[in-house]
Design an enzyme around this catalytic site. Sequence first.
Site, PDB file in Angstrom:
ATOM      1  N   LYS A   1       0.858  -1.192   0.000  1.00 48.13           N
ATOM      2  CA  LYS A   1       0.000   0.000   0.000  1.00 48.13           C
ATOM      3  C   LYS A   1       0.888   1.234   0.000  1.00 48.13           C
ATOM      4  CE  LYS A   1      -1.346   2.637   3.122  1.00 48.13           C
ATOM      5  NZ  LYS A   1      -1.156   3.900   2.395  1.00 48.13           N
TER       6      LYS A   1
ATOM      7  N   GLY B   1       8.032   4.956   7.292  1.00 45.73           N
ATOM      8  CA  GLY B   1       7.265   6.192   7.433  1.00 45.73           C
ATOM      9  C   GLY B   1       7.627   6.875   8.732  1.00 45.73           C
ATOM     10  N   SER B   2       6.726   7.687   9.222  1.00 41.81           N
ATOM     11  CA  SER B   2       7.047   8.488  10.405  1.00 41.81           C
ATOM     12  C   SER B   2       7.021   7.633  11.680  1.00 41.81           C
ATOM     13  CB  SER B   2       6.039   9.624  10.537  1.00 41.81           C
ATOM     14  OG  SER B   2       4.756   9.086  10.752  1.00 41.81           O
TER      15      SER B   2
ATOM     16  N   ALA C   1       5.551   8.413  14.427  1.00 44.01           N
ATOM     17  CA  ALA C   1       4.196   8.417  15.012  1.00 44.01           C
ATOM     18  C   ALA C   1       3.354   7.302  14.401  1.00 44.01           C
ATOM     19  CB  ALA C   1       3.541   9.775  14.775  1.00 44.01           C
ATOM     20  N   THR C   2       3.404   7.154  13.080  1.00 44.25           N
ATOM     21  CA  THR C   2       2.603   6.100  12.446  1.00 44.25           C
ATOM     22  C   THR C   2       3.199   4.727  12.750  1.00 44.25           C
ATOM     23  OG1 THR C   2       2.147   7.686  10.676  1.00 44.25           O
ATOM     24  CG2 THR C   2       1.483   5.423  10.296  1.00 44.25           C
ATOM     25  N   GLY C   3       4.505   4.642  12.790  1.00 48.45           N
ATOM     26  CA  GLY C   3       5.150   3.363  13.107  1.00 48.45           C
ATOM     27  C   GLY C   3       4.694   2.813  14.457  1.00 48.45           C
TER      28      GLY C   3
ATOM     29  N   GLU D   1      11.010   1.129   9.666  1.00 52.45           N
ATOM     30  CA  GLU D   1      12.042   2.119   9.302  1.00 52.45           C
ATOM     31  C   GLU D   1      11.407   3.488   9.467  1.00 52.45           C
ATOM     32  OE1 GLU D   1      15.032   1.462   8.844  1.00 52.45           O
ATOM     33  OE2 GLU D   1      15.190  -0.593   8.124  1.00 52.45           O
TER      34      GLU D   1
ATOM     35  N   CYS E   1      14.785  10.164   4.991  1.00 47.30           N
ATOM     36  CA  CYS E   1      14.903   9.770   6.399  1.00 47.30           C
ATOM     37  C   CYS E   1      16.324   9.996   6.894  1.00 47.30           C
ATOM     38  CB  CYS E   1      14.507   8.310   6.561  1.00 47.30           C
ATOM     39  SG  CYS E   1      15.422   7.186   5.501  1.00 47.30           S
TER      40      CYS E   1
ATOM     41  N   GLU F   1      12.348  16.463  13.408  1.00 48.58           N
ATOM     42  CA  GLU F   1      12.710  16.164  12.020  1.00 48.58           C
ATOM     43  C   GLU F   1      11.984  17.147  11.098  1.00 48.58           C
ATOM     44  OE1 GLU F   1      10.985  12.559  10.384  1.00 48.58           O
ATOM     45  OE2 GLU F   1      12.740  12.256   9.132  1.00 48.58           O
TER      46      GLU F   1
END
Length: 466
Positions: free
Chosen positions: A169, A220-221, A223-225, A242, A276, A372
């Site tokens: 996705k 991804g970020s 927060a989402t991780g 990551e 990143c 970041e």
Amino acid sequence: MTLSMTINGQPRAAAKTREVPNPSTGAIVGQMPLATAADLDDAVAAAKAAFVKWSATPDDVRVKACVDIADVLHANAEELAQLLTREQGKPLGGLGSRFELGGAEGWARYTAGLELKPKILQDNQDGKVELFRKPIGVVGSITPWNWPLMIAIWHIVPALRTGNTVVIKPSPYTPLSTLRMVELLNTVLPPGVLNCVTGEDSIGALMSAHEDIGKMVFTGSTATGKKVMASAAGTLKRLTLELGGNDAGIVLPDAKPASIVEGIFWGAFINNGQTCGALKRLYVHDSIHDELCAVLVDYASKIPVGDGLDERSVLGPIQNRMQFDKVSRLVEDAKARGGQVLLGGQAPEKGLFYPLTIIAGLTNGIALVDEEQFGPVLPIIRYSNVEDAIAMANDNPNGLDASVWSNDIAAAKAIAARMECGTTWINKHAAIQPNAPMGGVKNSGIGVEFGEEGLAEYTTIQVAFS
Ligand code: NAD
């Protein structure tokens, strides 16, 4: 242009779609299908069914499939690069879309040749003990918008190489190039082995909770991780995360500004800083601070920024409004807290072309240094004692990479070894390669990608006593 999702080797349209704009112009590039939960279930079911045969396929057939993937990327590189530039914004040339396609192909080809051989742990009169690596099952891959195709290949190829099947996705900001790439890759893969669904973030959340997905690989970020990790707990999924980075660079007093300026500029501004592992805060010794700032400003001010489709552009716009607003907010805050703008620093009223920005006079504790920024902005922090610089570099929740800049390689290496992060460089930054495992410590992630260690993350261990 409306591209289809690919489920079980077949195109799948959606009742609803969403426009994908070109960040350089605002023109609509195409329509992204908005998958339903039922589409996702179909994709996972197709991957689960395909896993039975794919996991039992002889190794040399899977090696050949990964080489075929590299060949398809090679043959279609220009079409994919054009589409990538139109939806992502990065220029075609330089370290832009063609470079990204070259990277994707190179990673696929290298990973095809990797192998996880069985290990014999014991073979004596007491018996034989062997260690085998087995594929996990269906791998769910979620990718970000900064390097969408290269990161997709980093997920897809090791998963397939080790006998897993995949549902990917992409980010809703850059879905089109991944949709097209998966369509092309399906010409050399059995149906169901590689599926692609697109849609809102909620589809990602459904994936990380899906009971028939055995592993999530997420880039991804942070927060989402964390959300992915929490929702994966219910089904005890394997995870590779990551996540975000806030990479520090330390410039030692003996470094020569003229010889490091190019490496520092590209370490920080690669992909407009939307990387990143880009250099995101630079600690410079007092004795060369002003000289380094002057050469950096001179170098940066000569870089052509413009529409990614214009072959003269070397850097493009920020990819999306949300990120643009974040960068603007951080720069305004840094200015209000005494930051000295040496270059750029002023958001344009229209469009997403944020000027290349260098700000000095900052310290830890200011958001532009602590967070970041993920944009074309480099904060510079002056130091006089190297122990302070090391402490400031490590005083951050992220731990992706770091660099040390000096002519004294031994001294630089000794400092690099003290950095709390997954990768360090001397006199360069953001240089990665497919044989060197990459991953973060602290809030920058869990696990690694690349090399044999990265491949192993797509497997479970089975130990056999006989
Ligand atoms: P993001 O976290 O906003 O989105 C990443 C992906 O997660 C997207 O596909 C998004 O649709 C999906 N998503 C959103 N909510 C979700 C949820 N609740 N569950 C599951 N999936 C969900 O990140 P981004 O803005 O696209 O990317 C930028 C970030 O990625 C930066 O922090 C950057 O440092 C990081 N990044 C890390 C690496 C690395 O290797 N460490 C590489 C590239 C980017």
